[in-house]
Structure formats: C-alpha cells, structure tokens
Write an enzyme that holds these catalytic residues in place. Structure first.
Site, short mmCIF file in Angstrom:
data_model
loop_
_atom_site.label_atom_id
_atom_site.label_comp_id
_atom_site.label_asym_id
_atom_site.label_seq_id
_atom_site.Cartn_x
_atom_site.Cartn_y
_atom_site.Cartn_z
N GLY A 61 0.83 -1.20 0.00
CA GLY A 61 0.00 0.00 0.00
C GLY A 61 0.86 1.24 0.00
O GLY A 61 2.10 1.17 0.00
N GLN A 62 0.21 2.40 0.00
CA GLN A 62 0.95 3.66 0.00
C GLN A 62 1.78 3.82 1.27
O GLN A 62 2.82 4.45 1.26
CB GLN A 62 -0.03 4.83 -0.10
CG GLN A 62 -0.77 4.89 -1.41
CD GLN A 62 -1.75 6.06 -1.44
OE1 GLN A 62 -1.47 7.09 -2.03
NE2 GLN A 62 -2.88 5.90 -0.79
N PHE A 63 1.30 3.24 2.36
CA PHE A 63 1.93 3.50 3.65
C PHE A 63 2.53 2.25 4.30
O PHE A 63 2.94 2.29 5.45
CB PHE A 63 0.92 4.14 4.60
CG PHE A 63 0.31 5.39 4.03
CD1 PHE A 63 1.08 6.54 3.87
CD2 PHE A 63 -1.01 5.41 3.61
CE1 PHE A 63 0.54 7.69 3.32
CE2 PHE A 63 -1.56 6.56 3.07
CZ PHE A 63 -0.78 7.71 2.92
N ASP A 122 -12.14 6.61 5.62
CA ASP A 122 -11.50 6.13 4.39
C ASP A 122 -12.21 4.89 3.88
O ASP A 122 -11.61 3.85 3.63
CB ASP A 122 -10.02 5.83 4.64
CG ASP A 122 -9.22 5.66 3.35
OD1 ASP A 122 -9.76 5.98 2.27
OD2 ASP A 122 -8.06 5.21 3.42
#
Length: 536
Positions: A279-281, A389
């Site tokens: 994922g992005q994080f 989210d």
C-alpha cells in the site's frame, strides 16, 4: 437446487407441506402459521418510514471499560444460575501455555468466569486446568449446546449461512427472535422451481406455561422436542428438517487470555510468512503469532503516523467489536508499527472484484456484500465513530463472500504531507465527500458519501470512480453539482440510493441503519421482478 441425498431423504411423506408455500416475495420476516394459510401477504415495506420503527438509541463510548454488544457470543450470563458443567462445541488448539487444548464434546467444570471472553476451567477427561474461550462452550444439555442453535444472529445472516454452497433443502437453524423477547425463529433452506433456493422463517412462540409451538395444534415442552417433531414430519412446514446448518468456528476477540488487556506484543512473537500486498503506507502480510495462530499483519512505513497517537486510537479500535468489522488483535507500537488483525482469506474487496472470483458475481451477491458493509458501518454509526477512508480497498473478503470493514479510524493519524494536504496525490479524493475534502469536515455523513462511491465499485467490479477524470476535475465538477451516472448493469433503484448518498447537504444523506435495511430487503421491496441473469 438441493442435493439429491437430501431430496430423497425428505421425499414422500416429508413433502406433505410443500403445497403451503408463501408468495414469491412476502414482506413478513416469517412464513405464516402452517395451519392458517390465508395467503394475505401483499404489503411492501415502506422504507421512507423506516425510522418510525423503534430502534436502539446511539450508545456512545463510555471509557476504557466499555465493550459494546455484538455477535461475538459469550455465555457469561448463563453461569449465573450456578451452572458449572459445560461442553465444548468445537475443537480448540491451545495458543499459549495458559490455555487448554480440547476436542468437541469434551466437558469442563468452570472455575472462574470473571475474565470475560476467557474462562478458567478444568477438563473432566484430562483433569488439566487452564483458560478456554467462553464462546467455544455451552452448558451441558442446554439449547446453546445443540448443533442447530445459532443464538443471536439476524434473519439476513441466517439466510446467508443457510444458502452457502453445499447445504441441502431442509438444512435448518434456530435463532433468537429479533422481534419478540423470549421467542425463537426457525429458518429452513427450501427450493422450488419458481424461486430456486431460498429460506423460509417460522416464529417459535412460547406458552405462558413454558412450552413452545409454531402452530397451536402441536405444542412441546422443549425446543428439542419441537425440532425432533419436524425432523420426522413436515406437518405444514415447507419441508421436513433435514440437517443442522454447519457452524463456522467462532471469532475470538483476543489472541489469548494474556493479550486481553496487555495487547502490545513483542515484534519477535510474529512471523511474517507471505506478503499479500503493498500500500501507500506499508505492506500487508499473512503470518502467525506465537507460532500457533494465523493472523494478518499490516506493517507501516516509519513516519506514517505518530506511535503515541496510534496507540491512543488503537485503544478505541480494540473495543469496536462486530462481526462485520475486522477484529484488531494486537499491536507493535514502536516503529515500524505493526497492526495485527484477524486473517481474511480472499484479501481486499477491490482485488477480489478485479482479479478474483468476484469477477463472476451477479447483482444479488453484490447487493448482499453492500448490505454487509452497511451493517458494519451502522454499528460504527451507533458507536459514534467515523471511518474516514471507506472504499473497496479497505474492505476485506473471507469465505462464503463474508465482507468486513478494515482500517477504520486510521486515516486521521496519517502524517504524510501528500495525504494531509487533502488534495495531495495520496489522498482518496474520488471517495471523499466535498465538505471533507475541502474543509476537513469528516463525519459519519461523509462516510455515507464514500459508501455511495463504494457501491459503484461493487457494480462495476472495481472500476475507478469518475472514469476519465483526474482528482482536480472531480473536486471541481462535484462542487458544481456533477454526480456519476448510473453504471451499466445497475438498476435505477440502486443508482437512486447512490445519489441519496451524494446529497450536497450532509444531513440530507441517509443513515447507515437505513442503508442496511434497504439493501438487505432490496430484492423483496425494490426489485421484485429481478431475474438472476439480468446482471453480468
């Protein structure tokens, strides 16, 4: 269709009640008294008047000791009458040196049941003493110990379980009535040429004298006697009772009795075995805890969020318990932060729709998945919490199309500049309500907006919302009143719900309680003429 074995088993005399079926779309949750076949079932639920019905008031968080009610069924209330002899309903493999391994059918004396989800017990067969999960056992000879008793599950969840692949006509379960205190409901899987596989529900009423009945012509001292009666004959039901519905192993709220209160765990207790995604994080892994328990582990890149802020939020997340929310088990709060949760076999809903078996789902299954997500969000709504989210990437899928909400509350903690700018590259603009994207006003109503976008992901099998538009264009056009058109294959009535979720004024958007009710009864109340081949 039902399996051949069960059709043979219930043929002949057992079919005597098959002529008493109900109309194709009864609005009642229950089939009529089998001896009173008036056929007067024509009313369609009025969803505009949904909130006129009595509902439970919101229950706010009330401090560290708060544990909301949910479907993680424990029996702590059962032992109040001095019952100490319990029987195991499932096999259990010990996870630590403090708990006991046991086999289904093993009996225990309960020594101490004050630890909530974990009870101290002594096995009658081995004499060993240790902790056992309380939702794996029930009092000997009680209704809770019966294979067919499912306790406090709702009508829709009963239907989901009975309609699972492999169950025959006549598969049944008994559950607590949702509408009448002290009563029960009998749910049976049925089949006919007009409707195919479906579920019928019968209310089991209680006599003042203590007996039970579905029809007053046949009364019984116990539920067990009632079940045996209808195993032997249909006697007005849709068919004879064939086999109890299979029960899945219950979900545990903790990894063990040790992590119940102290759930910051050492990093070395986790083994990361298979990377499931990036994922992005951070990353998501399938792993094990203590070498015994399969878990999912989300690893966050250093600097993603403050460990102190995360730990504070995790205290709340740990107390959120619902069968449509991914259960948080434990954390490693030093960077890199690890978040340890229950493992979901099919991964994210987005990947499932785009690349997995979700590609082949038809509209009824997609709407049911939406109803499950709405049920989880209705719980978050009742708890006065916010997701922030909500999108298909943050929904996880298990066996039998079970959907659970993940990552609730985490978005608030992210410190990455590309995210916190809200119009930055990492921020999910296309899912975010305008008041949240422009002014940071996140509420449960901004979650409702996001749910409307998630509905488009479901019906389009994972297509990115607002195709052909970049984030800046979406923000500008939505502010000017633009809303996505009805996707191909989506009934107008479902698109109408999406548009309701995208009302400019947050307070005009529906509640998740309403959305859950609407979606659970969608094909009864809204699309009665739907044919299974309509949506590819």
């Amino acid at each position: 269709m039902g399996c051949v074995h069960c059709k043979e088993k219930i043929s002949g005399k057992g079919q005597g009640g098959s002529g008493t079926g109900t109309p194709a779309h009864p609005p009642s949750q229950y089939d009529p008294d089998p001896t009173q076949l008036s056929g007067a079932f024509t009313h369609i639920p009025d969803f505009n008047n949904f909130h006129a019905a009595a509902v439970s008031p919101p229950v706010p968080f009330s401090g560290p000791g708060f544990y909301p009610c949910n479907t993680l069924q424990a029996h702590s209330s059962i032992t109040g009458g001095g019952v100490t002899l319990f029987i195991a309903l499932y096999d259990y493999e010990a996870r630590t040196e403090d708990d006991l391994s046991f086999q289904k059918g093993e009996k225990f004396h309960i020594i101490n049941n004050t630890e909530g989800d974990w009870w101290e017990a002594r096995s009658l067969s081995s004499g060993a003493t240790g902790y056992i999960p309380s939702n794996y056992v029930a009092p000997v000879d009680s209704i809770q110990a019966e294979e067919w008793y499912f306790g406090k599950i709702g009508r829709k969840d009963a239907e989901r379980q009975l309609l699972c692949h492999g169950n025959c006509r006549g598969t049944f379960l008994i559950r607590e009535s949702e509408t009448t205190k002290g009563a029960y409901s009998l749910s049976i899987r049925d089949w006919d040429e007009a409707k195919g596989d479906h579920v019928k529900h019968y209310k089991i009423r209680k006599l003042d004298s203590g007996g039970y009945y579905i029809t007053t012509r046949a009364q019984f001292d116990t539920i067990q006697q009632l079940v045996q009666h209808y195993i032997e004959r249909a006697a007005g039901l849709c068919c004879r009772l064939a086999v109890p519905c299979p029960k899945g192993t219950p979900k545990l709220a903790d990894l063990s009795v040790k992590t119940k209160d102290v759930w910051e765990i050492p990093r070395e207790s986790l083994q990361l075995l298979q990377k499931l995604g990036n994922g992005q994080f951070g990353e998501v892994w399938m792993g094990t805890w203590n070498g015994t328990t399969k878990v999912a582990v989300k690893t966050l890149k250093p600097g993603t969020m403050s460990p102190e802020a995360f730990l504070e939020e995790a205290q709340i997340m740990k107390r959120l318990r619902h069968d449509k929310l991914v259960q948080l088990y434990a954390v490693v709060s030093e960077e890199p932060i690890y978040i340890v949760t229950e493992f979901m076999s099919q991964g994210s809903l987005l990947d499932f729709l785009k690349d997995g078996d979700g590609r082949y789902l038809k509209l009824p299954q997609l709407v049911d998945m939406a109803a499950q997500i709405a049920a989880g969000m209705a719980y978050i709504e009742r708890m006065n919490y916010i997701h922030r989210d909500l999108r298909a990437a943050n929904i996880l899928v298990g066996d039998n199309l079970v959907c659970k909400i993940a990552d609730f509350g985490l978005a608030r903690l992210i410190e990455d500049n590309e995210y916190t700018a809200r119009q930055g590259a990492k921020f999910p603009i296309k899912w975010t309500a305008p008041e949240a994207a422009l002014f940071g006003k996140f509420t449960i109503k901004s979650d409702v907006w996001s749910f409307g976008i998630l509905l488009t992901e479901l019906v389009t099998k994972g297509r990115v919302p607002y195709p052909g538009m970049n984030n800046r264009e979406v923000l500008e056009q939505v502010e000017r009143g633009y809303r996505m058109q009805c996707p191909g294959g989506c009934p107008p009535s479902l698109h109408d719900v999406m548009v309701q979720c995208w009302k400019r004024e947050p307070e005009e958007r529906p509640t998740f309680e309403y959305l859950q009710s609407f979606l659970e009864d969608y094909f009864t109340a809204t699309e009665p003429q739907y044919q299974p081949g309509d949506n590819q």
